[in-house]
Motif scaffolding. Sequence first.
Motif, PDB file in Angstrom:
ATOM      1  N   THR A 175      -9.845   0.565   8.852  1.00  0.00           N
ATOM      2  CA  THR A 175     -11.190  -0.018   8.828  1.00  0.00           C
ATOM      3  C   THR A 175     -11.920   0.292   7.534  1.00  0.00           C
ATOM      4  O   THR A 175     -12.626  -0.561   6.984  1.00  0.00           O
ATOM      5  N   ARG A 176     -11.767   1.516   7.010  1.00  0.00           N
ATOM      6  CA  ARG A 176     -12.498   1.891   5.804  1.00  0.00           C
ATOM      7  C   ARG A 176     -12.068   1.035   4.619  1.00  0.00           C
ATOM      8  O   ARG A 176     -12.911   0.573   3.836  1.00  0.00           O
ATOM      9  N   GLN A 177     -10.770   0.793   4.476  1.00  0.00           N
ATOM     10  CA  GLN A 177     -10.292  -0.033   3.368  1.00  0.00           C
ATOM     11  C   GLN A 177     -10.750  -1.483   3.545  1.00  0.00           C
ATOM     12  O   GLN A 177     -11.159  -2.137   2.577  1.00  0.00           O
ATOM     13  N   ARG A 178     -10.670  -1.983   4.779  1.00  0.00           N
ATOM     14  CA  ARG A 178     -11.095  -3.359   5.025  1.00  0.00           C
ATOM     15  C   ARG A 178     -12.581  -3.523   4.725  1.00  0.00           C
ATOM     16  O   ARG A 178     -13.006  -4.533   4.162  1.00  0.00           O
ATOM     17  N   ALA A 179     -13.368  -2.542   5.133  1.00  0.00           N
ATOM     18  CA  ALA A 179     -14.815  -2.623   4.891  1.00  0.00           C
ATOM     19  C   ALA A 179     -15.124  -2.585   3.398  1.00  0.00           C
ATOM     20  O   ALA A 179     -16.009  -3.305   2.917  1.00  0.00           O
ATOM     21  N   ALA A 180     -14.393  -1.747   2.655  1.00  0.00           N
ATOM     22  CA  ALA A 180     -14.628  -1.675   1.209  1.00  0.00           C
ATOM     23  C   ALA A 180     -14.344  -3.018   0.551  1.00  0.00           C
ATOM     24  O   ALA A 180     -15.128  -3.512  -0.274  1.00  0.00           O
ATOM     25  N   LEU A 181     -13.211  -3.631   0.904  1.00  0.00           N
ATOM     26  CA  LEU A 181     -12.872  -4.921   0.315  1.00  0.00           C
ATOM     27  C   LEU A 181     -13.877  -5.991   0.737  1.00  0.00           C
ATOM     28  O   LEU A 181     -14.284  -6.838  -0.075  1.00  0.00           O
ATOM     29  N   ALA A 182     -14.285  -5.967   2.006  1.00  0.00           N
ATOM     30  CA  ALA A 182     -15.237  -6.969   2.488  1.00  0.00           C
ATOM     31  C   ALA A 182     -16.556  -6.884   1.727  1.00  0.00           C
ATOM     32  O   ALA A 182     -17.131  -7.906   1.325  1.00  0.00           O
ATOM     33  N   PHE A 183     -17.055  -5.656   1.519  1.00  0.00           N
ATOM     34  CA  PHE A 183     -18.330  -5.502   0.813  1.00  0.00           C
ATOM     35  C   PHE A 183     -18.216  -5.973  -0.630  1.00  0.00           C
ATOM     36  O   PHE A 183     -19.137  -6.612  -1.163  1.00  0.00           O
ATOM     37  N   LEU A 184     -17.080  -5.678  -1.261  1.00  0.00           N
ATOM     38  CA  LEU A 184     -16.885  -6.138  -2.638  1.00  0.00           C
ATOM     39  C   LEU A 184     -16.784  -7.660  -2.694  1.00  0.00           C
ATOM     40  O   LEU A 184     -17.270  -8.294  -3.643  1.00  0.00           O
ATOM     41  N   LEU A 185     -16.158  -8.285  -1.686  1.00  0.00           N
ATOM     42  CA  LEU A 185     -16.043  -9.744  -1.678  1.00  0.00           C
ATOM     43  C   LEU A 185     -17.387 -10.415  -1.401  1.00  0.00           C
ATOM     44  O   LEU A 185     -17.621 -11.544  -1.838  1.00  0.00           O
ATOM     45  N   LEU A 186     -18.260  -9.751  -0.648  1.00  0.00           N
ATOM     46  CA  LEU A 186     -19.614 -10.290  -0.473  1.00  0.00           C
ATOM     47  C   LEU A 186     -20.375 -10.314  -1.803  1.00  0.00           C
ATOM     48  O   LEU A 186     -21.377 -11.024  -1.929  1.00  0.00           O
ATOM     49  N   HIS A 187     -19.894  -9.526  -2.762  1.00  0.00           N
ATOM     50  CA  HIS A 187     -20.477  -9.515  -4.115  1.00  0.00           C
ATOM     51  C   HIS A 187     -19.386  -9.869  -5.120  1.00  0.00           C
ATOM     52  O   HIS A 187     -19.260  -9.224  -6.176  1.00  0.00           O
ATOM     53  N   ALA A 188     -18.571 -10.859  -4.806  1.00  0.00           N
ATOM     54  CA  ALA A 188     -17.414 -11.204  -5.631  1.00  0.00           C
ATOM     55  C   ALA A 188     -17.820 -11.471  -7.075  1.00  0.00           C
ATOM     56  O   ALA A 188     -18.857 -12.099  -7.344  1.00  0.00           O
ATOM     57  N   ASN A 189     -16.981 -10.964  -7.993  1.00  0.00           N
ATOM     58  CA  ASN A 189     -17.168 -11.141  -9.435  1.00  0.00           C
ATOM     59  C   ASN A 189     -18.440 -10.472  -9.955  1.00  0.00           C
ATOM     60  O   ASN A 189     -18.946 -10.829 -11.027  1.00  0.00           O
ATOM     61  N   ARG A 190     -18.940  -9.508  -9.184  1.00  0.00           N
ATOM     62  CA  ARG A 190     -20.088  -8.719  -9.627  1.00  0.00           C
ATOM     63  C   ARG A 190     -19.760  -7.242  -9.415  1.00  0.00           C
ATOM     64  O   ARG A 190     -19.072  -6.876  -8.467  1.00  0.00           O
ATOM     65  N   VAL A 191     -20.288  -6.406 -10.282  1.00  0.00           N
ATOM     66  CA  VAL A 191     -20.055  -4.970 -10.168  1.00  0.00           C
ATOM     67  C   VAL A 191     -20.929  -4.414  -9.050  1.00  0.00           C
ATOM     68  O   VAL A 191     -22.139  -4.672  -9.003  1.00  0.00           O
ATOM     69  N   VAL A 192     -20.305  -3.660  -8.146  1.00  0.00           N
ATOM     70  CA  VAL A 192     -21.019  -2.989  -7.056  1.00  0.00           C
ATOM     71  C   VAL A 192     -21.043  -1.500  -7.370  1.00  0.00           C
ATOM     72  O   VAL A 192     -19.987  -0.865  -7.487  1.00  0.00           O
ATOM     73  N   PRO A 193     -22.220  -0.897  -7.554  1.00  0.00           N
ATOM     74  CA  PRO A 193     -22.289   0.538  -7.853  1.00  0.00           C
ATOM     75  C   PRO A 193     -21.628   1.370  -6.755  1.00  0.00           C
ATOM     76  O   PRO A 193     -21.679   1.017  -5.574  1.00  0.00           O
ATOM     77  N   THR A 194     -21.030   2.462  -7.152  1.00  0.00           N
ATOM     78  CA  THR A 194     -20.357   3.335  -6.187  1.00  0.00           C
ATOM     79  C   THR A 194     -21.324   3.825  -5.122  1.00  0.00           C
ATOM     80  O   THR A 194     -20.982   3.892  -3.930  1.00  0.00           O
TER      81      THR A 194
END
Length: 737
Positions: A15-34
């Motif tokens: 779940t943790r890996q899936r959630a990380a990828l999902a959040f990054l895809l909600l901001h696709a092609n943009r930098v998401v601060p750690t």
Amino acid sequence: MEVETDSGLVKLGGTRQRAALAFLLLHANRVVPTSQLLDALWPTDRAPMTARKILQNAVWRLRRALSHAADPEDAPELVTRAPGYMVRVRPDQVDLLVFQQRVSEGRAALTAGDPLTASRVLRDALSLWQGVALADLVEDGTAWPQLTAVQEKRLDVMEDRFEAELACGGHHAVLRELEAFVEAEPLRERASQQLMIALYRCGRQAEALDVYSRVRAALVGGLGLEPGRQMQLLQQSVLTQDPSLDLPAEVVTRREHGRATAGPATAGATAGRAPEGSGAREPEEEVTAPEPAPAAWPCEAVGEPLNPRQPATILMLRFQLGAEFDHLPPKDVDRVLDAVSQLAREKIEEFGGLAAASIGSVQLGYFAHAPGPEHGADRAVRAGAAVRDCLSIPAGPLTPLAPVVRGLDVHAAVTTGEAVVCGWTVAGTVRPWIGGDLVDACQDMLDQTPGGEVQVCDRTRRLTEPVITYHHVCTSSSTWQVRTVGRLPDGADEPGAAQASERECELDLMRGLLRRTQHRSTPHLITVLGESGLGKTRLLMEFRRRLTAEPDSVRVLAGAVPRPGSGSPLSVPAEMFAAYCGITGRDTEEEALRKAGTALTRLTGSEKGARAMLSLLRPLIAVVPRSHRALPVHDVLAAWRDFLTEAAREQLLVLIWDDLHQADDIVLETVEQLTQACADVPLLNVVGARAQLLERRPDWAGGRPHTMTISLAPVDGDALDRLLKSLLVPDGSADVA
């Protein structure tokens, strides 16, 4: 969330890996601060000290998974960019980005005054949705503001599509969908206004005003607010029958032009048109078949909605999911509805109909009338009965049909008369729409049809009575229930009959071993081996159907083993015991125990023996509190085996298991040993499984007497088995762990 390639789905990990990828895809092609990513993965007060390290490991694993997901040129990249991470991906690779692009195009067309194009593009955009966004993560408690915004945008786009449909004159087409939308979202005033306009244009002025009253009551009672100014003005316009609510003049002109140029088939249908409301009043004259049309639709004009009346029969099917499906996530519920809707469309097309619309759990089929004995009414009734028979099984010769999947009911209604048929050609593709009083009458009949039944209007009954028998529904003077469906005229093959005959050899073998079991009063084991799509589940269903359709000389108990980790080892024994005792998911603990006690008293011949047996079988009753079901599984299965022995002594008993390869080892041991443990009783144990069963137990039934193994070869086009596999979900009511 799924990542799909040509070779299948990519394994994304926990779940943790899936959630990380999902959040990054909600901001696709943009930098998401750690820091923002950490807040998304853990609430600020619950993040562990090692949160950053966990995130780094998750990113490393995701990077490896994505690098192997496709060709290097096409693979998305998860890159480190200060002050965090970014997923670099093409817009056409992410459904959400494709959705947003199509929405922009559709809204631009709507603003430019092109509602036909807007409707088509917005419909395509909404077709990308398969349920709640990131439903797997939402089920685990994920609640991001970005997800809420995406869900709200979907609702906004649905309202945009309704606006485009209404601008095209498609108020009949979207009415049912609008009603469902407003019921689910009662405080969205824009959709409520659209529903009022659609109802008004359908001649249902009182219902349009009722929508306003319901919305006002919800707003005043819940928020202390009056409806907005636009909605108040709309109410006044309905009351005064303001001409501005009617269809725009240019739309009316196009529709009238379409009627005038529709051709002789349309003219013939219009000349015989019954008065308004004929679908409900059932005029006495028979339907006159028009000349056969050269194409699927009798009228086409590029970009023009046409509205002829055609003699036809309408079939409506509704699939109802009971409380047994409440434990499933929304995505799985959508998957079930998609599967049964696909089955309905296939059957409608097999019998020569057109699957014209699918709204939620309702499927509409259109059957045009043509010369000859196989007119539309006959084919529509047969299609409805075929769908019902695929998803139900006779529980006995004099009892109603029972659903194959517990909690899944199918309702079917058929009406014959004149349907309003629109064919809109947009971008070279004819887009159908069926409506009018005939469809409304069918919907009203469907609302009154119980599960497992096919009901027809009086006109349909008169047209089909030579080959179909009916029972009059006492609650209505003009409604009939289908009892039996005869063979097609002139010896024509039934759709799907060739496929059934492919398995006659296997069925004959199984029936032969059943007769041997009965005559010798000796238990036997049949193992049916077949991979997904080879018809294993369908063969077991057909064997069960043929047994239960006969007089009460045999009792059949059946169940499907749930996926590993999703049920209890006792799930199928509990399902079989409940079926034997007549226990349902609606029974209270007291009612379930009473039914079990009555059945066991009859079986053992004494109340004392029944109480002793029930004390060991109580864990098989799902409604009994878990604290009272603490017996070891081994002891419960031993008692259940003794119960089967007594039940087989009373009457020839057939057990049917599907997907036994998924069972726990203790269940496999019990099933395999039944032929030895239940000696000298007529018990036939039929199991269906994949080849994994032999991988787990290479000596399964090997060398033992009274056993038979059937290995299935492929049957071309056997799609029903795959559909059924998507329906056979674990039954929460049978979870007795």
